[in-house]
Design a protein around this motif. Structure first.
Motif, PDB file in Angstrom:
ATOM      1  N   THR A 179       0.844  -1.171   0.000  1.00  0.00           N
ATOM      2  CA  THR A 179       0.000   0.000   0.000  1.00  0.00           C
ATOM      3  C   THR A 179       0.889   1.234   0.000  1.00  0.00           C
ATOM      4  O   THR A 179       1.981   1.221   0.572  1.00  0.00           O
ATOM      5  N   TRP A 180       0.437   2.297  -0.632  1.00  0.00           N
ATOM      6  CA  TRP A 180       1.199   3.548  -0.643  1.00  0.00           C
ATOM      7  C   TRP A 180       0.802   4.331   0.605  1.00  0.00           C
ATOM      8  O   TRP A 180      -0.389   4.495   0.891  1.00  0.00           O
ATOM      9  N   THR A 181       1.779   4.866   1.321  1.00  0.00           N
ATOM     10  CA  THR A 181       1.415   5.710   2.454  1.00  0.00           C
ATOM     11  C   THR A 181       1.588   7.178   2.124  1.00  0.00           C
ATOM     12  O   THR A 181       0.994   8.031   2.762  1.00  0.00           O
ATOM     13  N   SER A 182       2.415   7.471   1.134  1.00  0.00           N
ATOM     14  CA  SER A 182       2.520   8.853   0.681  1.00  0.00           C
ATOM     15  C   SER A 182       3.032   8.789  -0.748  1.00  0.00           C
ATOM     16  O   SER A 182       3.263   7.714  -1.272  1.00  0.00           O
ATOM     17  N   GLU A 183       3.212   9.908  -1.375  1.00  0.00           N
ATOM     18  CA  GLU A 183       3.610   9.890  -2.780  1.00  0.00           C
ATOM     19  C   GLU A 183       4.981   9.254  -2.984  1.00  0.00           C
ATOM     20  O   GLU A 183       5.316   8.837  -4.094  1.00  0.00           O
ATOM     21  N   ASP A 184       5.796   9.179  -1.926  1.00  0.00           N
ATOM     22  CA  ASP A 184       7.131   8.619  -2.117  1.00  0.00           C
ATOM     23  C   ASP A 184       7.431   7.449  -1.183  1.00  0.00           C
ATOM     24  O   ASP A 184       8.578   7.050  -1.042  1.00  0.00           O
ATOM     25  N   THR A 185       6.429   6.901  -0.540  1.00  0.00           N
ATOM     26  CA  THR A 185       6.683   5.770   0.367  1.00  0.00           C
ATOM     27  C   THR A 185       5.680   4.669   0.157  1.00  0.00           C
ATOM     28  O   THR A 185       4.484   4.912  -0.005  1.00  0.00           O
ATOM     29  N   ILE A 186       6.179   3.443   0.158  1.00  0.00           N
ATOM     30  CA  ILE A 186       5.317   2.269   0.019  1.00  0.00           C
ATOM     31  C   ILE A 186       5.602   1.337   1.187  1.00  0.00           C
ATOM     32  O   ILE A 186       6.756   1.190   1.589  1.00  0.00           O
TER      33      ILE A 186
END
Lengths: 387, 156
Positions: free
Chosen positions: A257-264
């Motif tokens: 799941t993506w937690t922010s635009e630059d972190t998975i």
């Protein structure tokens, strides 16, 4: 500190929270879905949704319209709504059958962002896009078929409610247009294309070593696609740009799941959630959310790889040559919180784009809620490997 | 009694059947080209081994190996060449040699190790060498490398 809940002794096949996280819908590897309500630090069963004839493989709870959709190996899906029971007046969940018209099991289901459609992935090499037909008061489905060649394992919607990503057992992750004329307005052009009739392929990706694509996810903006495949790698694809592939030395990841635009955050057979971070310039693995101190098992020390250094052989050898009896029953417990594969990771708290907590469930029957900020380095990589 | 009454193979006409070739990108060299390349590599590996350059020899043989259904001769030659390298390396030098390889090469090495273990004649004489390389490679590259060997359809 992660919150740990032992929900059951059986595997949790699927889980979904309601909008305010006070209730949880789970499938405990059975034909029934259970609604659990939070009471303090426990989850107590409050209702059972019994309608399916076979194992429920996937559940999704629409936060705004408060509808639950369940998909099962019995080739059906039901949409559940809360209505007052005509006899007792209590609020109960009532099912509505969805005619999927598939001739194999349904594997995965997700509501679209606007909650007017949902996509059901199935073993019939098709994805059923279901929308509500008010004239006849039922859910109808249209199929996305070409060019899928094998079971579809996971789906994820793009924020614009039209594009759908699908990961399949034919080793490919694809982006389809699921534009339904009756329901959707013309979407604005995105990086994936413009003017997209139903069943257009907007992109097809695979990882180098191949492998079934277990999980797909669009970034919060929808401009990037990430997918985890069975070759122990995670790939991040920028349409028209590069695909970054990170090969892990650990077991495959099956959910992300993506937690922010630059972190998975991704998890899988290694029983711990792993954090990845990057941008279109490159991606790398940052660490794990499970630093090994929460679990109660013994850590696999350095240099204890190899069939002669751990396990039964080592136990008897130590008992014989050094007179050391085995270090108790902790040998068989993993040092991670989850004692078996994590099969589902979902956002728990925060706004889309800035998720602060995620929830994971797995084959060991535990639900754990993690803080996305507490990342520690991935040491003891072999934690989940036993020889 | 002849129970095989069908004269035609109906499975090839089934559009829905999933072909092996759809699952990976085919090797774009044709069999003769692959065979020439494998022989050329065999020569260059011999000279590198003579100079005691194990890392260079490994990289040469593991880079872009022949894979797929048509290139059996090239594959056999590559495996033989690799086995000479493995046999000539001292066990203390193995970790250094593996560490110098890229992830691609490590994955390919693991594929060859499993292939060597699978071939019935070779396994008996080379078993200890293959197993010790396997142990060291797993320590360095992890179980992910083994998973990739099992998942990757590009069989060497």
């Amino acid at each position: 500190m992660p919150e740990i809940f032992n929900i059951s002794q059986t595997p949790i096949t699927a889980h979904a929270f309601n909008a305010d996280r006070s209730q949880l819908a789970v499938s405990l590897n059975s034909n029934d879905a259970q609604i659990l309500t939070r009471s303090g630090s426990e989850w107590a069963p409050s209702e059972i949704l019994a309608e399916h004839d076979k194992v429920i493989t996937s559940i999704d709870w629409a936060p705004n319209s408060n509808q639950i959709v369940t998909a099962s190996q019995d080739r059906n899906a039901y949409v559940w709504q809360q209505t007052p029971d005509p006899e007792t007046g209590k609020i109960v969940w009532k099912p509505t059958l969805v005619l999927l018209r598939i001739n194999r099991a349904a594997t995965h289901v997700r509501w679209s962002p606007k909650e007017d459609k949902f996509a059901v992935a199935s073993g019939a090499r098709a994805i059923a896009i279901c929308s509500f037909d008010p004239e006849n008061n039922w859910w109808v489905s249209k199929h996305l078929k070409k060019p899928i060649r094998s079971t579809v394992l996971a789906v994820d919607w793009h924020p614009n409610n039209v594009l759908l990503a699908a990961g399949s057992a034919d080793m490919k992750a694809r982006v389809f247009s699921a534009y339904v004329k009756e329901i959707d307005e013309r979407p604005a052009a995105t990086v994936w294309g413009s003017k997209l009739p139903f069943n257009t392929i907007c992109g097809e990706f695979a990882s180098a070593a191949g492998g079934w694509v277990h999980s797909v996810g669009f970034s919060p903006s929808g401009d990037v696609l990430a997918f985890a495949s069975h070759d122990s790698s995670i790939s991040i694809a920028y349409p028209g740009g590069a695909i970054h592939n990170i090969r892990m030395p650990t077991l495959p990841l099956v959910t992300l799941t993506w937690t922010s635009e630059d972190t998975i955050i991704a998890a899988g057979h290694d029983c711990q959630p792993i954090v990845f971070s990057g941008s279109d310039a490159g991606w790398q693995e940052v660490g794990t959310l499970d630093n090994g101190s929460y679990g109660s098992g013994s850590k696999a020390g350095p240099g204890s790889v190899g069939r002669l250094k751990t396990g039964a052989f080592a136990t008897f050898r130590d008992a014989d040559s050094r007179g050391q009896t085995s270090s108790g029953t902790t040998d068989s417990k993993l040092s991670t919180i989850h004692q078996n594969t994590i099969t589902s990771v979902r956002p728990y708290a925060g706004v889309p784009g800035q998720i602060t907590q995620v929830s994971t469930t797995g084959v060991d029957g535990t639900l754990v809620i993690w803080d996305t900020a507490s990342v520690s380095a991935l040491t003891g990589r072999m934690a989940a490997m036993s020889v | 009694m002849d129970v095989a009454f069908r004269k035609i193979d109906i499975d090839v006409y089934d559009e829905d059947a999933l072909q092996e070739s759809e699952l990976y990108d085919a090797d774009n060299r044709d069999p003769t080209q692959a065979l020439e390349e494998a022989r050329a590599r065999q020569v260059s590996v011999r000279s590198l081994l003579a100079k005691n350059d194990t890392a260079g020899a490994l990289t040469t043989i593991l880079d872009n190996p022949p894979y797929g259904p048509n290139v059996e001769d090239a594959k056999t030659i590559s495996l033989q060449t690799l086995l000479t390298i493995l046999n000539s390396t001292k066990s203390t030098e193995i970790p250094t040699a593996i560490n110098s390889l890229s992830i691609d090469s490590q994955d390919t090495l693991m594929k060859y190790l499993y292939k060597g273990m699978a071939m019935s004649g070779w396994a008996d004489s080379n078993a200890s060498v293959l197993l010790s390389w396997h142990e060291k490679l797993t320590e360095i590259a992890g179980t992910g490398c083994i998973v990739r060997t099992m998942t990757d359809r590009r069989t060497v």
